[in-house]
Design a protein around this motif. Sequence first.
Motif, PDB file in Angstrom:
ATOM      1  N   GLN A 246       4.902   0.397   5.487  1.00 11.01           N
ATOM      2  CA  GLN A 246       4.046  -0.757   5.755  1.00 11.01           C
ATOM      3  C   GLN A 246       2.569  -0.398   5.605  1.00 11.01           C
ATOM      4  O   GLN A 246       1.772  -1.184   5.065  1.00 11.01           O
ATOM      5  N   GLN A 247       2.198   0.800   6.054  1.00  9.19           N
ATOM      6  CA  GLN A 247       0.810   1.242   5.933  1.00  9.19           C
ATOM      7  C   GLN A 247       0.421   1.449   4.475  1.00  9.19           C
ATOM      8  O   GLN A 247      -0.692   1.085   4.057  1.00  9.19           O
ATOM      9  N   ALA A 250      -0.061  -1.892   2.859  1.00  8.98           N
ATOM     10  CA  ALA A 250      -1.313  -2.507   3.315  1.00  8.98           C
ATOM     11  C   ALA A 250      -2.525  -1.875   2.596  1.00  8.98           C
ATOM     12  O   ALA A 250      -3.474  -2.581   2.227  1.00  8.98           O
ATOM     13  N   GLU A 253      -2.833  -3.221  -0.920  1.00  7.65           N
ATOM     14  CA  GLU A 253      -3.347  -4.585  -0.925  1.00  7.65           C
ATOM     15  C   GLU A 253      -4.863  -4.593  -0.740  1.00  7.65           C
ATOM     16  O   GLU A 253      -5.569  -5.413  -1.331  1.00  7.65           O
ATOM     17  N   VAL A 254      -5.363  -3.645   0.058  1.00  9.06           N
ATOM     18  CA  VAL A 254      -6.813  -3.541   0.275  1.00  9.06           C
ATOM     19  C   VAL A 254      -7.509  -3.099  -1.020  1.00  9.06           C
ATOM     20  O   VAL A 254      -8.555  -3.609  -1.417  1.00  9.06           O
TER      21      VAL A 254
END
Length: 255
Positions: A246-247, A250, A253-254
């Motif tokens: 998940q990290q 994320a 996506e950033v």
Amino acid sequence: MKNQPKLTVVGAGPGDADLITLKAIKALEQADVVLYDALVNNELLGYVNPDAELIFVGKRRGCYRYQQEQINDLIVARGFSHGHVVRLKGGDPFIFGRGAEEMEYAAKHGLEVAVVPGISSSLAVPAYQNIPLTKRGSSESFWVITGTTKQHQLSNDVALAAKSNATVVILMGMGKLSEIIQLFKAEGKNELPVAIIQNGTTPEEKIGIGTVDTIEEVVAKNNLSNPAIILLGDVVNHRQQLLQIQQEVALKEVV
């Protein structure tokens, strides 16, 4: 006219009020008397027939409002005086819940009996922490064992489970944690992941993660105690693996 004497043993689930089943709610709505335990979420009492009698018969380690024999007698007495008795128990009443014993006693005394299964803490509590009991490549089976037998001893099955590659879930075992850990150490499983989850699925939930070698230090540091489950197995690592995935997503996506 008084209803037919009947006992329905109902599983309330592991703590989160939303985990009770629709069939359980219907039983509560139809009850004339509800006998409920200490681990039952009080929110669930809001589903009870408003005309029903509520009786707290909660049992915790070292604190018994009613002895089991008294509960058995109460079920029968209220069945004949009131009609439909619902025995509301935490988790699933057929997994270390003594539901089968209460049904046998009631049936012997002429009550109609039924059971509504509940979601067991042995399954739901690890799931709420993203720990599966089985996972391809990690675990092909699981044991669910009581930490304390009728004789107040550690179950012999723990020693057998320690020899297997299965996920091991131990309920009511915090008082025997040192004994449990020694059995796994004796099998050379010092690095086996361990999770201890207290008050699972509730707002008061606490978790400690370690290995067979370190978990007792983790318990002391985090002040973990009953009610809690002990979970031993490679599947404990899935929680951290999922978090890392998940990290990573994320971060992408950033970017």
